[in-house]
Design a protein around this motif. Sequence first.
Motif, short mmCIF file in Angstrom:
data_model
loop_
_atom_site.label_atom_id
_atom_site.label_comp_id
_atom_site.label_asym_id
_atom_site.label_seq_id
_atom_site.Cartn_x
_atom_site.Cartn_y
_atom_site.Cartn_z
N MET A 122 -16.75 18.18 -124.14
CA MET A 122 -17.75 18.82 -123.28
C MET A 122 -17.41 20.29 -123.08
O MET A 122 -18.28 21.15 -123.05
CB MET A 122 -17.82 18.13 -121.92
N ALA A 123 -16.11 20.57 -122.93
CA ALA A 123 -15.69 21.97 -122.81
C ALA A 123 -16.04 22.73 -124.08
O ALA A 123 -16.53 23.87 -124.03
CB ALA A 123 -14.18 22.03 -122.54
N ASN A 124 -15.82 22.10 -125.24
CA ASN A 124 -16.20 22.75 -126.49
C ASN A 124 -17.71 22.92 -126.61
O ASN A 124 -18.20 23.91 -127.17
CB ASN A 124 -15.68 21.93 -127.68
N LEU A 125 -18.46 21.95 -126.10
CA LEU A 125 -19.91 22.07 -126.10
C LEU A 125 -20.34 23.32 -125.32
O LEU A 125 -21.23 24.07 -125.75
CB LEU A 125 -20.53 20.81 -125.49
N ALA A 126 -19.71 23.56 -124.17
CA ALA A 126 -20.03 24.76 -123.38
C ALA A 126 -19.63 26.03 -124.11
O ALA A 126 -20.35 27.05 -124.06
CB ALA A 126 -19.32 24.69 -122.02
N ILE A 127 -18.49 25.98 -124.81
CA ILE A 127 -18.06 27.15 -125.58
C ILE A 127 -19.05 27.45 -126.70
O ILE A 127 -19.44 28.61 -126.92
CB ILE A 127 -16.65 26.90 -126.16
N ARG A 128 -19.51 26.43 -127.39
CA ARG A 128 -20.46 26.64 -128.47
C ARG A 128 -21.83 27.05 -127.92
O ARG A 128 -22.52 27.88 -128.52
CB ARG A 128 -20.58 25.37 -129.32
N GLY A 129 -22.21 26.45 -126.80
CA GLY A 129 -23.47 26.84 -126.18
C GLY A 129 -23.48 28.28 -125.72
O GLY A 129 -24.53 28.93 -125.67
N TYR A 130 -22.30 28.80 -125.40
CA TYR A 130 -22.16 30.18 -124.94
C TYR A 130 -22.68 31.17 -125.98
O TYR A 130 -23.19 32.24 -125.65
CB TYR A 130 -20.69 30.44 -124.65
N ASP A 131 -22.53 30.83 -127.25
CA ASP A 131 -22.90 31.76 -128.33
C ASP A 131 -24.19 31.38 -129.03
O ASP A 131 -24.50 31.91 -130.10
CB ASP A 131 -21.77 31.85 -129.35
N ILE A 132 -24.99 30.48 -128.46
CA ILE A 132 -26.30 30.19 -129.04
C ILE A 132 -27.18 31.44 -128.94
O ILE A 132 -27.31 32.04 -127.89
CB ILE A 132 -26.97 29.00 -128.32
N GLN A 133 -27.78 31.82 -130.07
CA GLN A 133 -28.67 32.99 -130.12
C GLN A 133 -30.12 32.56 -130.25
O GLN A 133 -30.41 31.53 -130.88
CB GLN A 133 -28.33 33.86 -131.33
N ARG A 134 -31.01 33.35 -129.68
CA ARG A 134 -32.43 33.20 -130.00
C ARG A 134 -33.08 34.56 -129.80
O ARG A 134 -32.60 35.40 -129.03
CB ARG A 134 -33.08 32.14 -129.11
N PRO A 135 -34.17 34.83 -130.51
CA PRO A 135 -34.85 36.13 -130.38
C PRO A 135 -35.35 36.34 -128.95
O PRO A 135 -35.77 35.40 -128.28
CB PRO A 135 -36.02 36.02 -131.37
N LYS A 136 -35.28 37.56 -128.51
CA LYS A 136 -35.81 37.88 -127.19
C LYS A 136 -37.32 37.66 -127.17
O LYS A 136 -38.01 37.87 -128.17
CB LYS A 136 -35.49 39.32 -126.83
N ALA A 137 -37.82 37.24 -126.03
CA ALA A 137 -39.26 36.96 -125.91
C ALA A 137 -40.09 38.20 -126.18
O ALA A 137 -41.18 38.13 -126.75
CB ALA A 137 -39.56 36.41 -124.52
N ALA A 138 -39.60 39.32 -125.78
CA ALA A 138 -40.33 40.58 -126.01
C ALA A 138 -39.34 41.64 -126.48
O ALA A 138 -38.22 41.72 -125.99
CB ALA A 138 -41.03 41.04 -124.74
#
Length: 479
Positions: A422-438
């Motif tokens: 779960m700690a690793n899941l949070a670490i990986r989630g920390y660097d999830i990228q997505r394009p800015k809405a605007a």
Amino acid sequence: MSELPELPSRRTFLEQSAAAATFFIVPRFVLGGPGYTAPSDQLVVAGVGVGGKGASDLAMFAKTGKVRIAYLCDVDDRRAAGAVKAYPQAKYYKDWRQLLARESKNFDAVSIATPDHNHANVTLAAMQLGKHVYVQKPLTHDIYEARALTDAARRYKVVTQMGNQGASGDGVRQMQEWFDAGLLGDVHEVYCWTDRPVWPQGIAWPTTPAPVPTGLDWDLWLGTAPARPYVDNLVPFNWRGWWEYGTGALGDMGCHLMEAPFRVLDLGYASAVQASVGSVYVGEFKRGYFPESCPPSSHVTLTFPKTSKTKQEVTVHWMDGGIQPERPDELGANELFGDGGNGTLFIGSKGKMMASTYGADPRLLPTSRTQQANIKQKLARVPGGADGHYAQWVEACLAGYGKKAVSSPFELAGPLTEALLMANLAIRGYDIQRPKAAGNGVEYPGRGIELLWDAQQLRVTNFDEANRFVRREYRAGWQ
């Protein structure tokens, strides 16, 4: 994911793995030869992953005098060479599927010390065949796998043990006795830290493939992981820093450092987690983005619900990459904090205590309290302490399921491993990228938030994008 899917049956496994294998059954007395010990007094063991830690595990089993190492399996002939020399009578395989399919009638238990990403499928297959299993830490690569093996331990009724030998040490039992005697009061916060990684992390995947080392079957090594070309120096050790194969510093040291708070405080499944991750800079003031690689450092905070041993929620901090908590005021200026590079610190309403790696060398703070504490020993010690972790499993296997206790059965090791992952899941989630809405650029929606966890459904409830890391897709043919 409303519930765990049905685990594959023993028949399904055998039908899939036996396609390229012919079964044959050899009576044990034929295998034994001169000096053969009766099966009731001897555990016949197969090793999967027999270089490095796998080799030392086998040596500790053999040292008991009650184990015969009958089969060896490794995808890398170079790494296996030492074990092959040490056990010349053992039959050698490169593919664990062929080993299990052809020899399952001829051994009792399996020792598994592969890279993290192949722990679960080897272990589950062995359990489905009714084999006792000893699995190196961390138990699994994914949260889903940890829950599946925890359930499988109950289903298949075999003796299980994870290779976090500190669970059998005297230190953790001493800490239990201090806590149970009320010397710390109510513990509400724990810190665990390590100076790992000592392998490359926070880097880009190499762009230039390298020749596969002689003796290494690269496809078998990949196993459940996606197919890709070999790169230099990935084996035997640096795979730990890549998410497809390893679990970073948490996977390497977390089971050794977090086992004590799990046992002392009777922790279960976490309810929330948040992370901050150390930056990597490439060039001048430019942050690198390397989602395939574990970060160079991190600080993760896990929240656990109140237990029968606590009066409130418990916060467990994990720190790696050399980050350490603030030194306690009760610790002298020249006194070692933990063991210098690693440690565990309990903070209670009446006092504090700390320990080194594996829960060893426990100390009350200030350390003068350690000698002054006169608490009667109430918990039985494992003969041989941490080193006795191996013999304990051997004796339990010989006795049969449910007859003798072990220190780190999957019923305990599974939830502990889930917390790490779960700690690793949070670490990986920390660097999830997505394009800015605007506008241009990207945003990181997993930063600055706390992930809320539904332990029954195995889901993050407030950030769905992180759920991709709960359960990975296996490569075709390795499900």
